[in-house]
Design an enzyme around this catalytic site. Structure first.
Site, short mmCIF file in Angstrom:
data_model
loop_
_atom_site.label_atom_id
_atom_site.label_comp_id
_atom_site.label_asym_id
_atom_site.label_seq_id
_atom_site.Cartn_x
_atom_site.Cartn_y
_atom_site.Cartn_z
N SER A 1 8.72 6.62 15.94
CA SER A 1 8.08 7.38 14.86
C SER A 1 6.58 7.10 14.86
O SER A 1 6.11 6.13 15.47
CB SER A 1 8.70 6.98 13.52
N GLU B 1 2.97 7.18 12.31
CA GLU B 1 2.48 7.19 10.93
C GLU B 1 1.10 7.86 10.85
O GLU B 1 0.25 7.63 11.71
CB GLU B 1 2.39 5.74 10.43
N ALA C 1 -3.27 3.77 -2.64
CA ALA C 1 -3.02 2.77 -3.69
C ALA C 1 -3.04 3.43 -5.06
O ALA C 1 -3.91 4.25 -5.36
CB ALA C 1 -4.07 1.68 -3.61
N ASP D 1 -0.53 -1.92 -3.50
CA ASP D 1 -1.46 -2.91 -4.06
C ASP D 1 -2.22 -2.25 -5.19
O ASP D 1 -2.59 -1.08 -5.08
CB ASP D 1 -2.44 -3.38 -2.97
N HIS E 1 3.89 -11.77 4.36
CA HIS E 1 2.99 -11.03 3.47
C HIS E 1 1.89 -11.98 3.00
O HIS E 1 2.17 -13.15 2.72
CB HIS E 1 3.81 -10.48 2.29
N PHE F 1 -8.64 -4.41 9.21
CA PHE F 1 -7.25 -4.19 8.79
C PHE F 1 -6.47 -5.51 8.77
O PHE F 1 -5.70 -5.76 7.86
CB PHE F 1 -6.54 -3.25 9.76
N HIS G 1 7.43 1.99 15.62
CA HIS G 1 6.73 2.87 14.68
C HIS G 1 5.24 2.70 14.97
O HIS G 1 4.69 1.60 14.81
CB HIS G 1 7.07 2.43 13.25
P1 FAD Z 1 7.13 -6.25 -1.76
O1 FAD Z 1 8.30 -6.15 -0.86
O2 FAD Z 1 7.37 -6.07 -3.23
O3 FAD Z 1 6.45 -7.69 -1.49
C1 FAD Z 1 5.15 -8.00 -1.99
C2 FAD Z 1 5.02 -9.51 -2.23
O4 FAD Z 1 5.80 -9.91 -3.36
C3 FAD Z 1 5.50 -10.40 -1.07
O5 FAD Z 1 4.66 -11.52 -1.01
C4 FAD Z 1 6.92 -10.79 -1.47
O6 FAD Z 1 7.33 -12.04 -0.93
C5 FAD Z 1 6.81 -10.86 -2.99
N1 FAD Z 1 8.05 -10.37 -3.65
C6 FAD Z 1 8.76 -9.28 -3.32
N2 FAD Z 1 9.81 -9.12 -4.16
C7 FAD Z 1 9.75 -10.14 -5.05
C8 FAD Z 1 10.55 -10.49 -6.17
N3 FAD Z 1 11.60 -9.75 -6.54
N4 FAD Z 1 10.19 -11.59 -6.87
C9 FAD Z 1 9.09 -12.35 -6.52
N5 FAD Z 1 8.30 -12.05 -5.45
C10 FAD Z 1 8.62 -10.94 -4.73
N6 FAD Z 1 0.46 0.46 1.08
C11 FAD Z 1 0.11 1.57 0.42
O7 FAD Z 1 -0.60 1.49 -0.60
N7 FAD Z 1 0.48 2.82 0.85
C12 FAD Z 1 1.26 2.99 1.95
O8 FAD Z 1 1.60 4.12 2.31
C13 FAD Z 1 1.68 1.83 2.68
N8 FAD Z 1 2.48 1.93 3.75
C14 FAD Z 1 2.93 0.79 4.38
C15 FAD Z 1 3.84 0.91 5.44
C16 FAD Z 1 4.32 -0.22 6.09
C17 FAD Z 1 5.31 -0.05 7.23
C18 FAD Z 1 3.86 -1.51 5.71
C19 FAD Z 1 4.34 -2.73 6.45
C20 FAD Z 1 2.96 -1.64 4.66
C21 FAD Z 1 2.50 -0.50 3.96
N9 FAD Z 1 1.64 -0.58 2.88
C22 FAD Z 1 1.24 0.55 2.20
C23 FAD Z 1 1.14 -1.88 2.43
C24 FAD Z 1 2.00 -2.49 1.28
O9 FAD Z 1 1.97 -1.65 0.17
C25 FAD Z 1 1.39 -3.85 0.94
O10 FAD Z 1 1.60 -4.75 2.00
C26 FAD Z 1 1.83 -4.46 -0.39
O11 FAD Z 1 0.99 -5.58 -0.67
C27 FAD Z 1 3.25 -4.95 -0.40
O12 FAD Z 1 4.15 -3.93 -0.41
P2 FAD Z 1 5.72 -4.22 -0.15
O13 FAD Z 1 6.44 -2.98 -0.37
O14 FAD Z 1 5.90 -4.94 1.12
O15 FAD Z 1 5.97 -5.24 -1.38
#
Ligand code: FAD
Length: 291
Positions: A12, A14, A48, A106, A146, A213, A263
């Site tokens: 895929s 992006e 964001a 974020d 992360h 990045f 990806h």
């Molecule tokens: P989470 O999975 O929620 O994790 C974030 C942090 O919180 C981690 O440190 C984790 O250990 C901690 N955590 C998670 N769940 C819990 C819980 N239940 N209790 C306590 N701590 C917890 N960003 C954008 O803005 N737009 C995009 O389109 C985008 N696309 C992305 C695509 C990919 C493939 C990747 C890898 C990243 C992308 N990002 C994007 C970046 C992403 O939004 C950031 O990395 C963000 O800081 C974390 O998102 P996440 O979904 O991984 O968060």
């Protein structure tokens, strides 16, 4: 990596939503060129705090209409309320979208509140609660962890919460050290995670961009790559070629070790992604005969 070997590798690309007429034109030619690689899907990022919500939607619809290939919008939940996410999901269902990349995102600087969702697992649970099995849900994974993770183990446990909430597969942050990925997958498997964890691949385009990045997302740029890039100075052609070679070797290694998919973070450019795909033999015939 044992259970990952059961999957036929998927491919895929992006994109991010273009903001200017020139950027729209670039993306149009990029999506047309990459469509010839016959990927399993394209995905489109989400700014964001929802800052590109409409552009993400329009880009996804344009890709789907013009290439006929599945297009998956990213959705980030931080700073959003239930009703905003709910209406976005309804809009995607109405327009025939069935794959989604679910993220926390974020908070943009200056934001005052988290909204209803604090973590991506809550978004995954919400999507399942509202839409049942309609969507194939992808989530993010971090082989080098992360940046906000309090420990490696807690990050893996938090990753598992997204799978337990109903995610179908994961895409990793990019990395250049395959051993970080193998160990991450092994640790997940020990916790019972058995979904495909697809490797995110970032072709190197410029040194400055890569460092910017990587500082933001916590991906490590190995010293040997940095030293080589510094040596090339402003020679963009050599940097691009070096980047293609590095990504090709990484992809070959990962495929040989049973990675369930690749990806590509294409950065809306096609040249490097196409070169890597050709080097590793991704075309229709190879894909059909694989696995
Ligand atoms: P989470 O999975 O929620 O994790 C974030 C942090 O919180 C981690 O440190 C984790 O250990 C901690 N955590 C998670 N769940 C819990 C819980 N239940 N209790 C306590 N701590 C917890 N960003 C954008 O803005 N737009 C995009 O389109 C985008 N696309 C992305 C695509 C990919 C493939 C990747 C890898 C990243 C992308 N990002 C994007 C970046 C992403 O939004 C950031 O990395 C963000 O800081 C974390 O998102 P996440 O979904 O991984 O968060």
């Amino acid at each position: 990596m044992q259970s990952q070997k059961q999957y036929k590798p998927k491919f895929s690309f992006e994109f991010y939503p273009p903001r200017t007429p020139e950027a729209v034109a670039t993306l149009q030619s990029t999506q047309a060129a990459l469509a010839k690689m016959n990927p399993d899907f394209f995905s489109v990022t989400y700014g964001a705090g929802g800052s590109t919500r409409d552009m993400t939607f329009e880009t996804v619809m344009d890709i789907k209409a013009k290439t006929g290939i599945e297009a998956a919008p990213h959705i980030s939940c931080i700073g959003s309320q239930d009703n905003e996410i709910k209406s976005l999901l309804e809009k995607y269902i109405e327009h025939g979208i069935s794959r989604i990349v679910a993220l926390r995102g974020d908070l943009p600087s200056g934001s005052i509140g988290y909204g209803r969702f604090h973590y991506a697992n809550e978004l995954v649970a919400f999507i399942r609660e509202q839409t049942g099995d309609h969507f194939h849900i992808e989530v993010a994974a971090y082989p080098e962890f992360h940046p906000q993770a309090s420990s490696a183990q807690s990050d893996i446990e938090n990753f598992k919460k997204k799978i337990d909430a109903g995610a179908d597969s994961a895409i990793t942050q990019y990395f250049y050290n395959p051993f970080a990925y193998y160990r991450f997958v092994d640790s997940c498997e020990k916790l019972g995670v058995d979904i495909p964890i697809v490797a995110g691949i970032m072709p190197i385009i410029t040194c400055t961009q890569l460092l910017r990045f990587s500082a933001a997302c916590g991906a490590e740029v190995p010293r040997w790559i940095l030293k080589r890039l510094q040596e090339f100075g402003d020679d963009r052609v050599s940097i691009r070629q070096f980047g293609i070679d590095v990504a090709t070797e990484l992809c070959e290694q990962l495929l040989a070790n049973g990675v369930p998919g690749l990806h590509f973070y294409s950065m809306n450019q096609s040249v490097a992604s196409i070169a890597i795909c050709k080097n590793i033999g991704i075309d229709k015939k190879i894909k059909e005969s694989a696995g």
